[in-house]
Design a protein around this motif. Structure first.
Motif, PDB file in Angstrom:
ATOM      1  N   GLU A 126      -0.408 -12.463   0.237  1.00  0.00           N
ATOM      2  CA  GLU A 126      -1.354 -10.994  -0.092  1.00  0.00           C
ATOM      3  C   GLU A 126      -0.898 -10.159   0.755  1.00  0.00           C
ATOM      4  N   SER A 141       2.786  -8.964  -1.066  1.00  0.00           N
ATOM      5  CA  SER A 141       2.164  -8.080  -2.048  1.00  0.00           C
ATOM      6  C   SER A 141       1.957  -6.698  -1.725  1.00  0.00           C
ATOM      7  N   LEU A 142       1.124  -6.256  -1.359  1.00  0.00           N
ATOM      8  CA  LEU A 142       0.891  -5.127  -0.486  1.00  0.00           C
ATOM      9  C   LEU A 142       2.468  -4.649  -0.195  1.00  0.00           C
ATOM     10  N   LYS A 144       5.218  -5.076  -0.484  1.00  0.00           N
ATOM     11  CA  LYS A 144       6.551  -4.496  -1.457  1.00  0.00           C
ATOM     12  C   LYS A 144       5.973  -2.857  -2.264  1.00  0.00           C
ATOM     13  N   LYS A 145       4.609  -2.629  -2.398  1.00  0.00           N
ATOM     14  CA  LYS A 145       4.069  -1.174  -3.052  1.00  0.00           C
ATOM     15  C   LYS A 145       4.499  -0.417  -1.855  1.00  0.00           C
ATOM     16  N   GLY A 146       4.832  -0.994  -0.557  1.00  0.00           N
ATOM     17  CA  GLY A 146       5.201   0.057   0.542  1.00  0.00           C
ATOM     18  C   GLY A 146       3.312   0.126   1.444  1.00  0.00           C
ATOM     19  N   ASN A 147       2.928  -0.476   1.688  1.00  0.00           N
ATOM     20  CA  ASN A 147       1.847  -0.111   2.520  1.00  0.00           C
ATOM     21  C   ASN A 147       1.788  -1.111   3.730  1.00  0.00           C
ATOM     22  N   TRP A 175      11.449  -3.987   6.643  1.00  0.00           N
ATOM     23  CA  TRP A 175      10.257  -2.363   6.286  1.00  0.00           C
ATOM     24  C   TRP A 175      10.931  -1.913   4.767  1.00  0.00           C
ATOM     25  N   SER A 225      11.816  -3.919   2.323  1.00  0.00           N
ATOM     26  CA  SER A 225      10.176  -4.529   1.536  1.00  0.00           C
ATOM     27  C   SER A 225       9.855  -4.940   0.081  1.00  0.00           C
ATOM     28  N   LYS A 226      10.885  -3.666  -0.703  1.00  0.00           N
ATOM     29  CA  LYS A 226      11.160  -3.816  -2.727  1.00  0.00           C
ATOM     30  C   LYS A 226      11.472  -4.858  -3.135  1.00  0.00           C
ATOM     31  N   ASP A 260       8.791 -12.146  -3.823  1.00  0.00           N
ATOM     32  CA  ASP A 260       6.797 -12.310  -4.078  1.00  0.00           C
ATOM     33  C   ASP A 260       6.503 -13.638  -3.845  1.00  0.00           C
TER      34      ASP A 260
END
Length: 195
Positions: A11, A14-15, A17-20, A61, A64-65, A69
């Motif tokens: 989890e 996944s976050l 990868k969205k830049g969280n 960081w 990360s993208k 997955d």
């Protein structure tokens, strides 16, 4: 406010990868001590171990993208840390070998003392040789020696391979040294310090 402590690695990835940033912070808090311990055992140097860990998490960081997955996060971090340590050891080994070789050269081959050198003339002679290199070779040489970029950084900037860059540097050094032989060993010594 959501607590990320209960989130699984999957989890968090996944976050991430969205830049969280909070997910990244949780990953960092969860794994930095373990990774530091592994790296320190390999290097036995606190400062170098801290540098490797900083680079490891900065890279996580920044990239990360692009991470998969289904990433096995601890395995990924351990492998990346180990590779960074091996690169550091390899670079230090080559650097030490280079400095030893240079010291031997200065002791054996250089008969002119540095006090007697006209450094301005030597630097001008070296610069003339650099300017006479073929355009691509000159560009690679200057990125390496004047901008202090690594082979990998030069390759990325020029869209070529590390090996091609390495060969270009080697050829340019060989050409310059060969053309400077008539000025004596001091010019080659000065060229070596153009970093």
């Amino acid at each position: 406010m959501t607590s990320y402590l209960a989130f699984s690695d999957h989890e968090l990835v996944s976050l991430l990868k969205k830049g969280n940033e909070t997910a990244f912070t949780e990953i960092y808090n969860r794994y930095w001590r373990i990774m530091y311990s592994h790296v320190y055992k390999m290097l036995l140097d606190e400062e170098e171990a801290k540098d490797v860990i900083q680079e490891l998490f900065s890279s996580l960081w920044i990239k990360s993208k692009n991470i998969p997955d289904n990433l096995n996060l601890p395995g990924y971090l351990y492998t990346a840390a180990r590779n960074r340590v091996l690169n550091l050891i390899r670079n230090n080994k080559y650097q030490n070998a280079y400095l030893t070789s240079l010291a031997k050269y200065v002791d054996e081959a250089c008969t002119v003392t540095l006090d007697e050198l006209n450094e301005r003339d030597l630097a001008a002679a070296i610069e003339r040789e650099i300017q006479s290199l073929p355009p691509r070779m000159k560009q690679v040489f200057e990125l390496s020696r004047k901008e202090n970029l690594s082979y990998k950084e030069i390759a990325a900037r020029l869209g070529t391979s590390d090996e091609t860059v390495k060969k270009q540097i080697h050829k340019s050094m060989k050409m310059i040294k060969m053309n400077l032989k008539e000025t004596g060993g001091a010019a080659v010594l000065l060229l070596t310090f153009l970093r």
